[in-house]
Design a protein around this motif. Sequence first.
Motif, PDB file in Angstrom:
ATOM      1  N   LEU A   1       0.828  -1.210   0.000  1.00  0.00           N
ATOM      2  CA  LEU A   1       0.000   0.000   0.000  1.00  0.00           C
ATOM      3  C   LEU A   1       0.862   1.260   0.000  1.00  0.00           C
ATOM      4  N   GLU A   2       1.962   1.211   0.730  1.00  0.00           N
ATOM      5  CA  GLU A   2       2.854   2.373   0.742  1.00  0.00           C
ATOM      6  C   GLU A   2       3.460   2.615  -0.634  1.00  0.00           C
ATOM      7  N   ARG A   3       3.860   1.520  -1.313  1.00  0.00           N
ATOM      8  CA  ARG A   3       4.420   1.688  -2.660  1.00  0.00           C
ATOM      9  C   ARG A   3       3.361   2.190  -3.630  1.00  0.00           C
ATOM     10  N   LEU A   4       2.137   1.680  -3.504  1.00  0.00           N
ATOM     11  CA  LEU A   4       1.059   2.164  -4.369  1.00  0.00           C
ATOM     12  C   LEU A   4       0.761   3.636  -4.116  1.00  0.00           C
ATOM     13  N   GLU A   5       0.754   4.032  -2.848  1.00  0.00           N
ATOM     14  CA  GLU A   5       0.501   5.434  -2.534  1.00  0.00           C
ATOM     15  C   GLU A   5       1.581   6.330  -3.128  1.00  0.00           C
TER      16      GLU A   5
END
Length: 401
Positions: A154-158
């Motif tokens: 999720l952090e990479r997607l954000e």
Amino acid sequence: MRIWRRPARTVRLRFTVLYGAMFLLSAVGLLVITNLVGLGGTRVSRSAPPGTPPVEPTTLAAATERIAWLQTQLSDTHAAQSRQFLIGSALALAVMAVVSLVLGRLIAGRVLRPLRMITAATRRISADNLHERLAAQGPADEVKDLADTIDDLLERLENSFAAQRRFVANASHELRTPLATMRASLDVALAKPEPVPAQTAALADRLRTELDQVDRLLEGFLMLARAQHGALTDRTTLSLHQLATAALHARTADIATNNLTVRSPAAADTPGTVHDSAWTQGNRTLITRMIDNVIDNAITHNHEGGSILLATTTDGATARLVVETGGRVLDQRQVDRLAQPFQRLGADRTHSGDGSGLGLSIVAAVAAAHGGTLDLRARPEGGLRVVISLPAAAVPAEVAA
């Protein structure tokens, strides 16, 4: 000297211990029940069989007959005891099988509860709230590793969405500067006192038209990026009817030029309350642009002397904007692709070449960002039916008063 380390509390280990204990208890219960049944059968076998002769044998023949009779009775007793033991074992096995299934379901549900919580939390996270994290608590096992991996994803997607949003915004803004410079250079060249050749003036007009088209395309990129990846701030209660009416009034000249007729449906044509205000909550800029694009599409992609049907309805928890246009009969498979960027039905459907192919894709992105949907249907009699569904909002207090 090797230091002894405590084994990690893994999910596999916990499953092994729990199910091992469950089956062990099941086996103990089965053995207890079968032993009780066996003891009951033994007590029955020790009792005197009915019909035993009360007299003692006195002769060898009588003793032989007595022995044969006792052997027959003993065989019958053993057979009855075996049947009783078999029936008792089968009943005990059936009971313990049911108990094992119930216990297994309860224990498995308890063990898998963290996975269900992770699944539910992951489903709640979308492109609008990628900043949220699972932040699972508990021992360092496979479940915790899975939750941490999802948080990292999720952090990479954000970060990826944020980088894409910054790139589109920066590129669009940076490109507008040379476009403005080019447009100003054309205006200065045409404003010189010397006579400008007709060919040069025509070329300048053509370049100015193309620059305007590029400017509209960049503005569409910005709006699409904001609708797809931007945070929806400044939410307010809006009336779809008022915004659609304002958009029509602002385009009165275009409607008159194309000889179009604006009409409203009867109550039987459109479900819900026709002509109501259809209140919803959202960003005024985005929703206004969404409605403007729909109205522009209805005016531009229409035939000479056609009509535009406009209706706003509220049906339960959904507010809808319905726009129908005239025209030739369309292919539904091609219509389904219109919500994608740079998709058109062909140049013959447009009166001019100023379409960027982003209009309905912006409409779909804005509707999705507000929790709504865009439905495009080819009308059997020709033309297109556009239905925008958004979550309905309560009528503002000042309006109700």
